[in-house]
Design an enzyme around this catalytic site. Structure first.
Site, PDB file in Angstrom:
ATOM      1  N   HIS A   1     -68.823   4.932  21.083  1.00 35.27           N
ATOM      2  CA  HIS A   1     -69.379   5.794  20.024  1.00 35.27           C
ATOM      3  C   HIS A   1     -70.793   6.280  20.402  1.00 35.27           C
ATOM      4  O   HIS A   1     -71.774   5.946  19.730  1.00 35.27           O
ATOM      5  CB  HIS A   1     -69.397   5.058  18.676  1.00 35.27           C
ATOM      6  CG  HIS A   1     -69.501   5.989  17.506  1.00 35.27           C
ATOM      7  ND1 HIS A   1     -68.919   5.723  16.282  1.00 35.27           N
ATOM      8  CD2 HIS A   1     -70.129   7.184  17.356  1.00 35.27           C
ATOM      9  CE1 HIS A   1     -69.187   6.708  15.427  1.00 35.27           C
ATOM     10  NE2 HIS A   1     -69.922   7.607  16.070  1.00 35.27           N
TER      11      HIS A   1
ATOM     12  N   GLU B   1     -64.664  -0.336  14.806  1.00 36.03           N
ATOM     13  CA  GLU B   1     -65.807  -0.481  15.729  1.00 36.03           C
ATOM     14  C   GLU B   1     -66.678  -1.665  15.323  1.00 36.03           C
ATOM     15  O   GLU B   1     -66.875  -1.888  14.125  1.00 36.03           O
ATOM     16  CB  GLU B   1     -66.632   0.819  15.691  1.00 36.03           C
ATOM     17  CG  GLU B   1     -65.859   1.992  16.233  1.00 36.03           C
ATOM     18  CD  GLU B   1     -66.608   3.323  16.044  1.00 36.03           C
ATOM     19  OE1 GLU B   1     -67.775   3.307  15.613  1.00 36.03           O
ATOM     20  OE2 GLU B   1     -65.996   4.353  16.317  1.00 36.03           O
TER      21      GLU B   1
ATOM     22  N   ARG C   1     -63.568  10.483  14.003  1.00 36.42           N
ATOM     23  CA  ARG C   1     -63.502   9.143  13.422  1.00 36.42           C
ATOM     24  C   ARG C   1     -62.202   8.466  13.838  1.00 36.42           C
ATOM     25  O   ARG C   1     -61.139   9.105  13.851  1.00 36.42           O
ATOM     26  CB  ARG C   1     -63.553   9.211  11.888  1.00 36.42           C
ATOM     27  CG  ARG C   1     -64.931   9.457  11.305  1.00 36.42           C
ATOM     28  CD  ARG C   1     -65.845   8.232  11.472  1.00 36.42           C
ATOM     29  NE  ARG C   1     -67.172   8.434  10.912  1.00 36.42           N
ATOM     30  CZ  ARG C   1     -68.244   8.838  11.602  1.00 36.42           C
ATOM     31  NH1 ARG C   1     -68.152   9.094  12.891  1.00 36.42           N
ATOM     32  NH2 ARG C   1     -69.416   8.957  11.005  1.00 36.42           N
TER      33      ARG C   1
HETATM   34  C1  8YV Z   1     -73.596   8.258  14.914  1.00 37.05           C
HETATM   35  C2  8YV Z   1     -71.812   9.790  13.929  1.00 37.05           C
HETATM   36  O1  8YV Z   1     -72.927   7.350  15.721  1.00 37.05           O
HETATM   37  O2  8YV Z   1     -73.140  11.377  12.833  1.00 37.05           O
HETATM   38  C3  8YV Z   1     -72.107  10.723  12.833  1.00 37.05           C
HETATM   39  O3  8YV Z   1     -71.269  10.847  11.933  1.00 37.05           O
HETATM   40  O4  8YV Z   1     -70.760   9.263  14.011  1.00 37.05           O
HETATM   41  C4  8YV Z   1     -72.818   9.521  14.979  1.00 37.05           C
HETATM   42  O5  8YV Z   1     -73.658  10.569  15.169  1.00 37.05           O
HETATM   43  C5  8YV Z   1     -73.818   7.586  13.643  1.00 37.05           C
HETATM   44  O6  8YV Z   1     -74.380   8.445  12.729  1.00 37.05           O
HETATM   45  C6  8YV Z   1     -74.749   6.416  13.835  1.00 37.05           C
HETATM   46  O7  8YV Z   1     -74.918   5.754  12.666  1.00 37.05           O
END
Ligand code: 8YV
Length: 325
Positions: A282, A264, A235
């Site tokens: 991402h 983001e 993150r």
């Molecule tokens: C996806 C993520 O971008 O699972 C997560 O925590 O950061 C990623 O897999 C996200 O879930 C999309 O909404």
């Protein structure tokens, strides 16, 4: 088994994966709003919504605007945008999508590391611009994976998968985590600073929590040293981005590979101009295969909750929450 579920209303605030939406539409009574904003919740929704499926978060006020809510099914393993503590206190279950994305995200972490060190994108640009033909080979890269010591910040499932891969590349591994992991056969460091001082390659897989907020700061980056490379697949909140940009611009560290950012889809302007920075929008879990598996797990949690009264993958904050039927 899922026939009776059409009587259950599920709300989707904001965008969601198309496969998840299709399954939700086939299984439940689906309602949608543009974002998880309590002001958009109609009186009808307040009286009917028992489940939320989202990738856009669910704050305390949004949860409170839905008095019949029983479960928030988060699309993604990271659920920092959901107020899980508040949900738990209100008896609302929260689920996430662990495991199904672990290997995919770990693959991208390794790709980012190699790309940042060996400058894949600028080298490809060199080729595409005809410079190989006109000027000769791309300059030798300052970065290499050879001889590196790797530190993992956040030794959860994805951290372990990254560590296993990098072991295969011959790198010694150490890690920092809230507490040591009994199943991690790597050297533990009780602080991130001590880890950064012991390695030259730091891969962050840490979740966004109050404790990890801007944990990767100027001091940690300086401790990595001038050969240092920082990769972030967790993150953006875990990084002081101003300090990271400064460290790259001043050669305090060598390179960075980033898939996640604080704000983001906006990216810090000085990161955009930083040398030897590989920046991805991402995409860690963003293959059709993996996003479909995440969508299935997100929806399966709702199906299991409303047909059997139990969630498949509850988050720790709500593990004790029980079904209401
Ligand atoms: C996806 C993520 O971008 O699972 C997560 O925590 O950061 C990623 O897999 C996200 O879930 C999309 O909404």
């Amino acid at each position: 088994m899922t026939n009776g579920l059409h009587a259950v209303t599920v709300l989707v605030p904001g965008n969601l994966n198309p496969h998840a939406l299709k399954r939700l539409e086939e299984t439940f009574s689906l309602v949608r709003i543009n974002k998880p904003d309590p002001a958009l919740v109609t009186p009808d929704m307040a009286q009917s919504v028992r489940g939320v499926a989202e990738a856009a978060g669910a704050g305390a006020c949004f949860i409170d605007a839905l008095p019949k809510l029983e479960i928030v099914a988060n699309f993604g393993v990271g659920y920092d945008a959901v107020d899980a503590g508040h949900a738990g206190a209100r008896g609302v279950m929260v689920t996430n999508t662990p495991d199904v994305l672990t290997e995919e995200v770990a693959d991208v972490a390794v790709g980012l590391l190699l790309s940042a060190l060996r400058e894949f994108f600028p080298a490809e640009q060199w080729l595409r611009e005809g410079r190989w033909e006109r000027e000769g080979p791309y300059p030798l890269t300052r970065g290499s994976l050879r001889g590196r010591k790797v530190g993992i910040f956040g030794m959860g499932r994805i951290g372990m998968a990254v560590a296993k891969r990098l072991e295969g590349f011959g790198a010694p591994i150490a890690y920092h985590n809230r507490r040591p992991k009994p199943d991690a056969p790597y050297q533990y460091h009780p602080t991130l600073l001590s880890l950064a001082g012991a390695v030259d390659t730091l891969v962050s897989v840490a979740p966004a929590t109050p404790e990890t907020e801007k944990a990767v700061n100027a001091e940690v980056l300086a401790a990595l040293g001038p050969q240092g490379v920082f990769v972030n697949i967790g993150r953006g909140n875990t990084v002081d981005e101003e300090a990271l940009a400064e460290a790259l611009h001043t050669d305090t560290i060598l390179a960075a590979g980033l898939d996640v950012f604080r704000d983001e889809p906006r990216v810090h302007p000085r990161l955009l101009t930083a040398p030897r920075a590989t920046l991805l929008p991402h995409v860690g879990s963003a293959s059709i295969t993996t996003r479909t598996a995440m969508a299935d797990l997100c929806v399966d949690n709702l199906v299991s909750w409303f047909s059997e009264g139990r969630a498949l993958t509850p988050v720790p904050e709500t593990a004790g929450v029980e079904g209401r039927q």
